[in-house]
Write an enzyme that holds these catalytic residues in place. Structure first.
Site, PDB file in Angstrom:
ATOM      1  N   SER A  81       0.801  -1.231   0.000  1.00 18.75           N
ATOM      2  CA  SER A  81       0.000   0.000   0.000  1.00 18.75           C
ATOM      3  C   SER A  81       0.834   1.282   0.000  1.00 18.75           C
ATOM      4  O   SER A  81       0.316   2.337  -0.314  1.00 18.75           O
ATOM      5  CB  SER A  81      -0.954   0.013   1.198  1.00 18.75           C
ATOM      6  OG  SER A  81      -0.231   0.135   2.409  1.00 18.75           O
ATOM      7  N   HIS A 141       1.191   4.313   6.794  1.00 21.81           N
ATOM      8  CA  HIS A 141       0.617   5.168   5.746  1.00 21.81           C
ATOM      9  C   HIS A 141       1.049   6.614   5.936  1.00 21.81           C
ATOM     10  O   HIS A 141       1.598   6.986   6.969  1.00 21.81           O
ATOM     11  CB  HIS A 141      -0.906   5.063   5.724  1.00 21.81           C
ATOM     12  CG  HIS A 141      -1.411   3.829   5.055  1.00 21.81           C
ATOM     13  ND1 HIS A 141      -2.724   3.471   5.052  1.00 21.81           N
ATOM     14  CD2 HIS A 141      -0.769   2.861   4.344  1.00 21.81           C
ATOM     15  CE1 HIS A 141      -2.881   2.329   4.390  1.00 21.81           C
ATOM     16  NE2 HIS A 141      -1.696   1.949   3.963  1.00 21.81           N
ATOM     17  N   ASP A 185      -7.905   6.400   4.471  1.00 19.84           N
ATOM     18  CA  ASP A 185      -7.979   5.256   5.397  1.00 19.84           C
ATOM     19  C   ASP A 185      -9.214   5.218   6.285  1.00 19.84           C
ATOM     20  O   ASP A 185      -9.286   4.372   7.175  1.00 19.84           O
ATOM     21  CB  ASP A 185      -6.749   5.242   6.301  1.00 19.84           C
ATOM     22  CG  ASP A 185      -5.485   4.877   5.551  1.00 19.84           C
ATOM     23  OD1 ASP A 185      -5.581   4.311   4.455  1.00 19.84           O
ATOM     24  OD2 ASP A 185      -4.392   5.174   6.080  1.00 19.84           O
TER      25      ASP A 185
END
Length: 184
Positions: A62, A101, A127
């Site tokens: 990701s 992230h 998210d």
């Protein structure tokens, strides 16, 4: 020729039988020292970095191209404010595995509290779907650490051992065999 001879283990079996109690105790104590040293180093890193987990492995794609699956990240968690663009590792209530992230948006309240929104570089949406039910923003308490450096693909061994548990036991067995064969 027996199975032990064909595998070259007959000498090993005899060596294990001849190991006296002092040698066995020394082996156990040596192993204990290695384990306790590793724990002390880990705890020391926790204190120095201010992070409950100073080292993490990237488990998914990701964050590509910034980080790839298997990259080993070094984290810190000082009291400086979170900034847009910063890569953070956070935990969500009810989930055991932390997520790596990037912060994409800040939300500052009039009372001075700051909340933020994250997104994986390789993901098409933010998210919010990963957060706990009803949670729309992260806060400082959700942060495990901030990425400060990395070693590419070094964490793949961790991923392989979790995905293939037999590999983990095979490695442990080989290490035990090595110790038995190379003891003095």
């Amino acid at each position: 020729m027996g199975m032990m001879d064909s595998l070259g283990l007959s000498g090993l079996a005899g060596g294990v039988q001849r190991m006296d109690k002092r040698q066995f105790l020394f082996q156990i104590l040596s192993f204990g020292m290695i384990v306790s040293s590793a724990l002390m180093i880990w705890k020391g890193l926790m204190v120095v970095t201010g992070s409950e987990s100073p080292i993490v492995v990237v488990l998914s794609g990701s964050m590509e191209p910034a980080f790839h699956r298997g990259d080993l990240l070094f984290l810190t968690n000082q009291d400086e404010p979170v900034r847009v663009g910063e890569i953070v590792v956070f935990k969500i209530e009810g989930r055991d595995i932390p997520i790596v992230h990037r912060v994409i948006k800040l939300h500052e309240k009039s009372n001075g509290t700051v909340k933020f929104l994250t997104k994986g570089d390789n993901n098409s949406v933010d998210d919010r779907g990963l957060y706990a039910p009803g949670q729309l923003w992260l806060t400082k308490k959700d942060i495990v650490g901030r990425a400060r450096g990395f070693l590419p693909y070094v964490g793949m061994i961790t991923i392989y051992m979790n995905e293939y548990p037999k590999l983990k036991y095979g490695i442990l067995g080989l290490l035990a065999l090595y110790v038995l064969v190379h003891r003095e």
